[in-house]
Design an enzyme around this catalytic site. Structure first.
Site, PDB file in Angstrom:
ATOM      1  N   SER A 184       0.691  -1.058  -0.390  1.00  0.00           N
ATOM      2  CA  SER A 184       0.067   0.133  -0.150  1.00  0.00           C
ATOM      3  C   SER A 184       0.971   0.749   0.482  1.00  0.00           C
ATOM      4  CB  SER A 184      -0.920   0.029   1.376  1.00  0.00           C
ATOM      5  OG  SER A 184      -0.432  -0.054   1.957  1.00  0.00           O
ATOM      6  N   LYS A 185       0.290   2.344   0.222  1.00  0.00           N
ATOM      7  CA  LYS A 185       1.230   3.556   0.388  1.00  0.00           C
ATOM      8  C   LYS A 185       1.835   4.109   1.437  1.00  0.00           C
ATOM      9  CE  LYS A 185      -0.924   6.847  -3.125  1.00  0.00           C
ATOM     10  NZ  LYS A 185      -2.476   6.913  -3.359  1.00  0.00           N
ATOM     11  N   ARG A 186       1.412   3.823   2.417  1.00  0.00           N
ATOM     12  CA  ARG A 186       2.209   3.526   3.759  1.00  0.00           C
ATOM     13  C   ARG A 186       2.894   3.038   3.802  1.00  0.00           C
ATOM     14  NH1 ARG A 186       0.758   3.468   9.001  1.00  0.00           N
ATOM     15  NH2 ARG A 186       1.183   1.192   9.304  1.00  0.00           N
ATOM     16  N   GLY A 245       5.022   2.210   1.250  1.00  0.00           N
ATOM     17  CA  GLY A 245       5.910   3.238   0.985  1.00  0.00           C
ATOM     18  C   GLY A 245       7.075   4.157   2.247  1.00  0.00           C
TER      19      GLY A 245
END
Ligand code: GLU
Length: 491
Positions: A254-256, A258
């Site tokens: 997910s974005k998190r 990253g």
């Protein structure tokens, strides 16, 4: 195998992600392997989401990785333009073909009506879908309303009976009951196409033979094959790559994730890897193995990958991001670089840290640290002292464990005396007399050399001591020893 034409088709909506790099890498390998072409196409029809600078970042990212494309927006090519917003007329013409053939229809429903339909469907616990109100309009009436300027979008007329059999190169046949399929939008009210129409038209128009893309497109895959078939075109080979999983292996990346990676000195965005000290060789090798069934530990350059690549050996099973493997491949590729190449690559990190680096010294330093580098910027912690006028020393560090300030000063004074007696200070001339001193003094090698290291390099860990002293030079070594004795004298 006949020459393949492949494309990476990112949307310029954010930073270039690992997933885009992986598609591009496999595309590149397949094209090179077969003597074909690799194309960059910018899918920018979702203008609301377009981010300024994102397109440039994609081009820079591909070049940094060494994945030079043969056709693309900035270099042109025989099947351009390669930016979808410059291909509006092509999509209009193709939407019209589908409408004329009865495979698509104009839809006049207002957003308000569509929202109401959606709400009702949700209340009935149905999956939201278009209810088909405009599907059954008389085509001539609909055409007249369009000609009269009435606002509309174009929808694909999905077959309602039977099933769609789509073939994925890695997953085999994917069968969907057509009654589950929705009448997706092909042309939006802003006059631009959706991905579904634009990508199908472009892949055909650009002669793409293999469509490599993420597994997130599997859900609309039946739609895509129906569109291609409605035009009567030959289908490309469809290759849906594996999903990326979180480092823990649990759940989709997910974005998190990253942001978390960044805290540990890693990233999922290509733009960051250079800054973080990773090499394109290391990153490519790491990415290559996430979805390609070559041996887990294979160290491969791009050329070796081209030699070994086979689209049949890509795998569909999801792969967890493993940053330790990135470290491993990066370090390994660093050690494969020539001294000259590696020197040129670490130099900017010194310069950015404000250190002046002369090439002559750098060429001598590089071989001393190359075995220890995991990332290129590690050169700073191992070798900055070579390029500093003075090293900063924490006085407390100069007192050897188990000894007092006086004894430590004695070691340094004696080292000074021995080394200053040499005409020339090299590894070969410096080490033997110092070893004799260790023997005679009763101090251990660890105590003596550890202290010299601190005094001369300012750090506890450094490249081999005597080799380092040779590079630093007799004069500076003696100055630093003297300086350390003076510091100790203050205790
Ligand atoms: N523009 C699409 C994306 O960024 C491309 C998918 C494809 O390769 O067809 O996900």
């Amino acid at each position: 195998m006949k020459p393949a034409r492949t494309r990476v088709a990112p949307s310029p909506t954010g930073h270039m992600h690992l997933a885009t790099a992986r598609v591009a890498l496999y595309d590149y390998l397949l094209a090179k392997k077969t003597g074909g072409q690799f194309i960059l196409r910018i899918e920018d029809t979702d203008t609301q989401r377009t981010v300024p600078g994102a397109e440039q970042e994609l081009m820079d990212g591909l070049r940094w990785l060494g994945l030079e494309y043969d056709e693309g927006p900035d270099i042109g090519g025989p099947r351009g333009p390669y930016r979808q917003t410059e291909r509006r007329d092509i999509y209009h013409a193709h939407a019209k073909i589908l409408v004329d053939k009865g495979h698509a229809y104009p839809c006049f429903c207002t957003p308000e009506r569509l929202e109401k339909v959606r709400q009702e469907q949700m209340k009935r616990k149905e999956n939201p879908h278009y209810d088909g109100m405009c599907r059954i309009l008389d085509p001539d009436d609909a055409a007249r309303r369009v000609a009269g300027g009435e606002k509309n979008i174009i929808r694909f007329k999905m077959p309602k009976d039977g099933q769609t059999v789509a073939h994925d190169h890695l997953r085999g046949e994917i069968i969907t009951q057509n009654e589950q399929l929705n009448d997706y939008v092909l042309m939006k009210s802003d006059g631009l196409p959706t991905y579904h129409l634009a990508a199908m038209v472009d892949d055909h128009d650009m002669g793409i033979t293999h469509v490599l893309r993420g597994a997130e497109w599997l859900s609309t895959f039946p739609l895509h094959v129906n569109i291609v078939r409605a035009f009567g075109w030959e289908e490309p080979a469809w290759v849906h790559l594996s999903l990326f999983l979180k480092p823990s292996g649990k759940g989709k990346l997910s974005k998190r994730d990253g942001a978390i990676a960044m805290k540990d000195g890693y990233s999922v965005f290509i733009k960051d890897f250079g800054q973080l000290g990773f090499t394109p060789e290391g990153v490519n090798n790491w990415i290559a193995l996430m979805g390609w069934g070559v041996a887990e530990d294979d160290v491969l350059t791009l050329d070796q990958m081209i030699e070994r690549f086979n689209v049949d050996s890509l795998t569909a099973s999801p792969s967890a991001i493993n940053f330790q493997k990135l470290d491993h491949f990066n370090g390994t590729h660093i050690r494969l670089l020539t001294n000259e190449d590696l020197s040129a690559r670490i130099k900017p990190y010194f310069s950015e840290a404000g250190l002046h680096v002369d090439d002559e010294t750098l060429y001598k330093v590089t071989p001393l640290i190359r075995e220890r580098l995991v990332t290129l910027d590690d050169c700073l912690s191992f070798a900055s002292f070579f390029f500093k006028e003075n090293v900063e020393i924490d006085p407390a560090e100069l007192i050897v464990k188990g000894l007092d300030a006086k004894q430590s000063a004695e070691i340094l004074r004696k080292s000074y005396e021995i080394l200053s007696g040499l005409d020339e200070l090299t590894h070969a001339t410096g080490e033997p007399p110092m070893r004799v001193y260790v023997e005679e003094s009763g101090f251990t090698a660890g105590q003596v050399f550890g202290l010299m290291r601190t005094a001369i390099t300012g750090q506890k860990v450094s490249p081999p001591l005597f080799e380092s002293m040779e590079v630093i030079g007799r004069k500076t070594v003696l100055e630093r020893l003297k300086n350390a004795v003076e510091i100790l004298g203050k205790f």
